[in-house]
Design a protein around this motif. Structure first.
Motif: not given
Length: 459
Positions: A87-106
């Motif tokens: 496996y090769g692991r990727e880290i994805m950072t959920i920013t405030d801008e991204i989280s605002k587009e979803y209901i429960n994505l923190k």
């Protein structure tokens, strides 16, 4: 629930589905194309995955003659030399801008493990690259797993873009991850069977680091939603399939129900997933193995997830550290864990109300993605009172239950997972035969949903 044990090694499959399952559009160059350009979902499975037909029989490992032994074998056997997945692991950072587009994505980090060919030619070279890419302060990863550099991640996506393989996103079990033997078995089988495979890890699982004081529940579907949309945007012409195991299948089922006819998923598979979570939390304690082996193990993994991420969770002003240490000494069940943490995260007052709300049976009538469901009737970890009536009422669903198999075990005489090749056949057949750009014919299921819309929308 039957009190008579299911024992033996000769397994039998029982199929449940609507009388008129959805009709799938066949590609014009499909190998099995006949005079028609559509095929009923149930017939598609019977033709391409005969292992899931009614009354299909096959052998399991003889001395693993019940669900308890099957499930224990998975937790104790050494599969390290059988499923050598990298496996090769990727880290994805959920920013405030991204989280605002979803209901429960923190906000915070989520991780995905991509199945890759070995990037190094020797163990020493791998270890050197592993140390070089491991972020400071992050926990060590499982064997044959390391973080990808940005250029390596770009290379993986370039390879995906250049091939004609479908994408399969795997969701693991409760407090599990890409390292689980069953996940590795399916990942390897799919990867060898011409698919681009990635495992989405829940926050805090599989030695991922929680960077914001947020855990996950069965109703937190936005991380999967975000990841699906992200991959669909990068690869708009590829089929995307979902495969969920145990709790991961619960999340997938809830996600698909929420998406309804807006779903961009080609097909989904769930294996050993709980359909009534409220019933399952009690069912696991009804047997000696469940009460004294499996339930305490789940409890340990959940509490350990809190322990290793305690410093971050303490950032939440409502997280009481002293209360956590008291609770750690007193906890006696996973229900108590959910009553302390999970239900609050999901916005419910008690564990029972959360369990009811998170149960896929409450909304599975809204699933409008062809979905294969695999369960065993001797599963010691979930309720085996399966939703047969709901499956038969929804033309998008096909359920294959078997008398034996345990909790995503189904270990065959070779000591391998029976379902890994079954899932590969299912996905490969979709990719070679089914046209993702054409709509399925659901025989008026929209009318059915409209008729019961008010009741269905309650959940």
């Amino acid at each position: 629930m039957s009190f008579l044990p299911n024992w033996g090694a000769r397994n039998t499959v029982h199929a449940y589905h609507s009388k008129n399952t959805v009709k799938l559009p066949i590609k014009t160059d499909a190998p099995n194309e006949e005079s028609t350009s559509i095929i009923p979902f149930a017939e598609f499975i019977r033709q391409n995955v005969p292992e899931l037909k009614q009354d299909y029989k096959y052998w399991l490992k003889p001395w693993l003659f019940n669900g308890t032994l099957q499930s224990l074998y998975v937790s104790k056997a050494d599969f390290s030399q059988v499923y050598k997945v990298y496996y090769g692991r990727e880290i994805m950072t959920i920013t405030d801008e991204i989280s605002k587009e979803y209901i429960n994505l923190k906000m915070g980090e989520i991780t995905a493990d991509y199945v890759i060919n070995p990037l190094e030619t020797s163990k020493a070279e791998f270890q050197a690259k592993y140390q070089e890419t491991l972020p400071e302060g992050y926990p060590k990863l499982h064997p044959r797993t390391r973080y990808l550099t940005e250029s390596e991640q770009s290379t993986v996506f370039k390879e995906w873009s250049d091939n004609d393989k479908p994408i399969v996103i795997i969701q693991h079990g409760l407090a599990g991850g890409s390292h689980e033997p069953a996940i590795r078995a399916v990942a390897q089988s799919l990867f060898e069977g011409a698919a681009n495979v990635v495992v989405l890890n829940s926050r805090g699982c599989c030695r991922s680091r929680i960077t914001t004081p947020v855990l996950y529940t069965g109703l937190h579907t936005d991380e999967l939603r975000y990841f699906v949309r992200r991959l669909h945007k990068k690869f708009p012409n590829k089929q995307i399939h979902l495969a969920g195991f145990s709790f991961g299948g619960l999340v997938i089922a809830n996600y698909l129900a929420e998406e309804g006819d807006k779903s961009i998923i080609t097909s989904a598979i769930t294996c050993s997933s709980p359909w009534n979570l409220a019933d399952s939390t009690f069912a696991i304690t009804k047997s000696l193995s469940g009460k004294y082996l499996f339930e305490p193990a789940l409890r340990f993994f959940l509490m350990n997830m809190i322990k290793v991420n305690l410093e971050t969770l303490k950032q939440d002003p409502e997280f009481d550290v002293e209360d956590y240490y008291r609770f750690k000494k007193e906890i006696k069940s996973t229900i108590e864990f959910d009553n302390k943490y999970s239900c609050k995260l999901a916005g419910f007052p008690t564990a029972t109300t959360y369990h009811l709300a998170a149960s896929p049976v409450m909304r599975m009538m809204k699933i409008k993605t062809p979905t294969l469901i695999i369960n065993a009737k001797d599963d010691p970890m979930v309720s085996t009172d399966y939703p047969y009536l709901e499956v038969e009422a929804n033309p998008y669903l096909y359920m294959a239950t078997s008398d034996l198999g345990g909790h995503y075990a189904f270990i065959n005489p070779k000591g391998e997972f029976w379902f890994s090749d079954v899932i590969k056949k299912f996905v490969d057949s979709f990719n070679t035969q089914i046209d993702k750009d054409k709509n399925v014919d659901d025989g008026g299921y929209n009318v059915y949903q409209t008729q019961f819309k008010e009741k269905i929308e309650l959940y």
